[in-house]
Design an enzyme around this catalytic site. Structure first.
Site, PDB file in Angstrom:
ATOM      1  N   LYS A  42      82.491  59.611 -41.682  1.00 44.31           N
ATOM      2  CA  LYS A  42      82.790  60.780 -40.857  1.00 44.31           C
ATOM      3  C   LYS A  42      84.285  61.111 -40.920  1.00 44.31           C
ATOM      4  CE  LYS A  42      79.127  60.379 -37.405  1.00 44.31           C
ATOM      5  NZ  LYS A  42      78.660  61.771 -37.467  1.00 44.31           N
ATOM      6  N   PHE A  61      95.822  56.658 -44.233  1.00 43.20           N
ATOM      7  CA  PHE A  61      94.877  55.649 -44.719  1.00 43.20           C
ATOM      8  C   PHE A  61      94.018  55.112 -43.578  1.00 43.20           C
ATOM      9  CE2 PHE A  61      98.830  53.369 -43.854  1.00 43.20           C
ATOM     10  CZ  PHE A  61      98.411  52.243 -43.151  1.00 43.20           C
ATOM     11  N   VAL A  66      85.737  43.532 -39.603  1.00 46.18           N
ATOM     12  CA  VAL A  66      84.792  42.978 -38.629  1.00 46.18           C
ATOM     13  C   VAL A  66      85.495  41.765 -38.048  1.00 46.18           C
ATOM     14  CG1 VAL A  66      82.557  41.856 -38.326  1.00 46.18           C
ATOM     15  CG2 VAL A  66      82.734  43.851 -39.781  1.00 46.18           C
ATOM     16  N   LYS A 134     102.140  50.654 -23.753  1.00 47.25           N
ATOM     17  CA  LYS A 134     102.144  49.371 -23.055  1.00 47.25           C
ATOM     18  C   LYS A 134     103.605  48.973 -22.766  1.00 47.25           C
ATOM     19  CE  LYS A 134      99.309  46.101 -24.183  1.00 47.25           C
ATOM     20  NZ  LYS A 134      98.432  45.140 -24.884  1.00 47.25           N
ATOM     21  N   GLU A 161      85.233  50.141 -32.357  1.00 52.11           N
ATOM     22  CA  GLU A 161      86.540  50.460 -31.787  1.00 52.11           C
ATOM     23  C   GLU A 161      87.366  51.190 -32.841  1.00 52.11           C
ATOM     24  OE1 GLU A 161      89.967  48.053 -29.440  1.00 52.11           O
ATOM     25  OE2 GLU A 161      90.067  47.931 -31.611  1.00 52.11           O
ATOM     26  N   THR A 174     102.122  46.456 -36.551  1.00 53.12           N
ATOM     27  CA  THR A 174     101.809  45.423 -37.544  1.00 53.12           C
ATOM     28  C   THR A 174     102.874  44.330 -37.533  1.00 53.12           C
ATOM     29  OG1 THR A 174     100.715  47.098 -38.869  1.00 53.12           O
ATOM     30  CG2 THR A 174     101.263  45.060 -39.996  1.00 53.12           C
ATOM     31  N   GLU A 176     105.056  43.699 -35.065  1.00 52.56           N
ATOM     32  CA  GLU A 176     105.071  43.034 -33.747  1.00 52.56           C
ATOM     33  C   GLU A 176     103.938  42.023 -33.661  1.00 52.56           C
ATOM     34  OE1 GLU A 176     103.949  42.887 -29.354  1.00 52.56           O
ATOM     35  OE2 GLU A 176     102.760  43.467 -31.078  1.00 52.56           O
ATOM     36  N   HIS A 177     102.765  42.380 -34.195  1.00 46.98           N
ATOM     37  CA  HIS A 177     101.596  41.489 -34.172  1.00 46.98           C
ATOM     38  C   HIS A 177     101.909  40.208 -34.949  1.00 46.98           C
ATOM     39  CE1 HIS A 177      97.493  40.050 -35.100  1.00 46.98           C
ATOM     40  NE2 HIS A 177      97.183  40.604 -33.957  1.00 46.98           N
TER      41      HIS A 177
HETATM   42  P1  0O2 Z   1      92.838  42.143 -33.428  1.00 48.87           P
HETATM   43  O1  0O2 Z   1      93.171  40.992 -34.324  1.00 48.87           O
HETATM   44  O2  0O2 Z   1      93.585  43.394 -33.792  1.00 48.87           O
HETATM   45  O3  0O2 Z   1      91.371  42.375 -33.237  1.00 48.87           O
HETATM   46  P2  0O2 Z   1      88.708  46.208 -24.075  1.00 48.87           P
HETATM   47  O4  0O2 Z   1      87.718  45.120 -23.836  1.00 48.87           O
HETATM   48  O5  0O2 Z   1      88.538  46.835 -25.421  1.00 48.87           O
HETATM   49  O6  0O2 Z   1      88.778  47.234 -23.000  1.00 48.87           O
HETATM   50  P3  0O2 Z   1      91.108  44.950 -25.036  1.00 48.87           P
HETATM   51  O7  0O2 Z   1      90.386  44.119 -26.050  1.00 48.87           O
HETATM   52  O8  0O2 Z   1      92.288  44.337 -24.346  1.00 48.87           O
HETATM   53  O9  0O2 Z   1      90.106  45.481 -23.946  1.00 48.87           O
HETATM   54  O10 0O2 Z   1      91.488  46.301 -25.742  1.00 48.87           O
HETATM   55  P4  0O2 Z   1      92.818  47.112 -26.008  1.00 48.87           P
HETATM   56  O11 0O2 Z   1      93.830  47.039 -24.938  1.00 48.87           O
HETATM   57  O12 0O2 Z   1      92.308  48.486 -26.289  1.00 48.87           O
HETATM   58  O13 0O2 Z   1      93.482  46.408 -27.288  1.00 48.87           O
HETATM   59  C1  0O2 Z   1      92.759  45.791 -28.286  1.00 48.87           C
HETATM   60  C2  0O2 Z   1      93.452  45.828 -29.630  1.00 48.87           C
HETATM   61  O14 0O2 Z   1      94.557  46.733 -29.664  1.00 48.87           O
HETATM   62  C3  0O2 Z   1      94.044  44.488 -30.056  1.00 48.87           C
HETATM   63  O15 0O2 Z   1      93.059  43.716 -30.640  1.00 48.87           O
HETATM   64  C4  0O2 Z   1      95.112  44.920 -31.060  1.00 48.87           C
HETATM   65  O16 0O2 Z   1      94.534  45.267 -32.308  1.00 48.87           O
HETATM   66  C5  0O2 Z   1      95.640  46.195 -30.413  1.00 48.87           C
HETATM   67  N1  0O2 Z   1      96.738  45.897 -29.469  1.00 48.87           N
HETATM   68  C6  0O2 Z   1      96.685  45.971 -28.120  1.00 48.87           C
HETATM   69  N2  0O2 Z   1      97.862  45.656 -27.583  1.00 48.87           N
HETATM   70  C7  0O2 Z   1      98.691  45.367 -28.602  1.00 48.87           C
HETATM   71  C8  0O2 Z   1     100.075  44.970 -28.675  1.00 48.87           C
HETATM   72  O17 0O2 Z   1     100.763  44.822 -27.683  1.00 48.87           O
HETATM   73  N3  0O2 Z   1     100.599  44.770 -29.920  1.00 48.87           N
HETATM   74  C9  0O2 Z   1      99.860  44.936 -31.059  1.00 48.87           C
HETATM   75  N4  0O2 Z   1     100.463  44.718 -32.237  1.00 48.87           N
HETATM   76  N5  0O2 Z   1      98.549  45.291 -31.027  1.00 48.87           N
HETATM   77  C10 0O2 Z   1      97.989  45.513 -29.812  1.00 48.87           C
HETATM   78  P5  0O2 Z   1      93.118  42.121 -30.597  1.00 48.87           P
HETATM   79  O18 0O2 Z   1      91.769  41.656 -30.166  1.00 48.87           O
HETATM   80  O19 0O2 Z   1      94.282  41.634 -29.784  1.00 48.87           O
HETATM   81  O20 0O2 Z   1      93.408  41.660 -32.039  1.00 48.87           O
END
Ligand code: 0O2
Length: 225
Positions: A42, A61, A66, A134, A161, A174, A176-177
């Site tokens: 889509k 991009f 998963v 945030k 998501e 990227t 910061e992560h």
């Molecule tokens: P990964 O490895 O990327 O999967 P929800 O249950 O969805 O309502 P959640 O999971 O806290 O609650 O969702 P939210 O806040 O939407 O954020 C989820 C994802 O957003 C994270 O996945 C990250 O990919 C990204 N993210 C959120 N906050 C940050 C941050 O402060 N810095 C960075 N770099 N990425 C962020 P995961 O599961 O942490 O990891």
């Protein structure tokens, strides 16, 4: 979809049961991969259409993933839930993940609105970390959507998501992560200083995104004549 199966997947006491559960887990992950493909197509269609009409691509991009089994396990464990197929599909929104990296900030909202407007997409949740960043500086537009996927057993609604952000936001997130999670900087002395510096970098990205958007608005969309 096998949502009524409440088997505790981590029970390894019976090898046959373990092999059976592994197959079920792999099947569920296959279903999430299919949901990703549906949404990705889509997005690619929207990008193609936009590029013909406007002579540029709003999407730079797309990255998909998963969630890894250990991350699924950790996320369920954090909230005190067992590693079962039912819990995975009902409690987790981000097993299937798509990251859409856009050229300009307004492209993010255009793509999000066009996708949300499609009648087989149900938007379950939106988190706008662009309008409400945030505290650490993270910015991105998050959508949890549900999409029907047609398997041989019938139609199954699957959650995906979608994170939509600019190149600048993606660059910051990227790095910061990597720094926060991979190097474990939260434990190190002087973490406050690093946090402040990351926030300053985020501010620089905001200012660049806004300036690029302003220049684009000045030029207008690109047409043949
Ligand atoms: P990964 O490895 O990327 O999967 P929800 O249950 O969805 O309502 P959640 O999971 O806290 O609650 O969702 P939210 O806040 O939407 O954020 C989820 C994802 O957003 C994270 O996945 C990250 O990919 C990204 N993210 C959120 N906050 C940050 C941050 O402060 N810095 C960075 N770099 N990425 C962020 P995961 O599961 O942490 O990891």
């Amino acid at each position: 979809m096998e949502t009524k199966d409440t088997t505790q997947w981590l029970d390894t006491s019976d090898p046959r049961k373990f092999i059976e559960n592994t197959a079920k887990f792999n099947n569920l992950m296959m279903m999430y991969r299919c949901a990703i493909r549906e949404v990705q197509t889509k997005l690619e269609v929207l990008n193609d259409e936009f590029s013909v009409e406007n002579k540029r691509n709003p999407i730079s991009f797309i990255k998909t993933r998963v969630k890894k089994p250990e991350s699924i396990y950790r996320k369920l464990q954090k909230t005190g839930h067992a590693f079962t197929p039912e819990n995975i599909s009902t409690l987790l929104n981000d097993v299937a993940g798509i990251r859409v990296v856009c050229a300009f900030v307004d492209d993010i909202y255009t793509i999000a609105a066009l996708l949300a407007g499609q009648d087989d997409i149900t938007v379950l949740k939106i988190k706008d970390y662009i309008k409400n960043p945030k505290p650490n500086g993270y910015r991105s537009y998050h959508m949890i959507v549900e999409i029907p996927v047609f398997f041989s057993s019938g139609k199954t609604p699957m959650r995906v998501e979608i994170q939509i952000r600019t190149n600048g936001m993606d660059f910051w997130a990227t790095l910061e992560h990597q720094l926060r999670y991979k190097k474990g900087i939260e434990e190190m002395a002087g973490y406050d200083k690093v946090s402040r510096e990351l926030l300053e970098c985020a501010a620089a990205v905001i200012s660049m995104d806004n300036e690029m958007q302003r220049i684009k608005d000045e030029i207008g969309e690109f047409h043949d004549i």
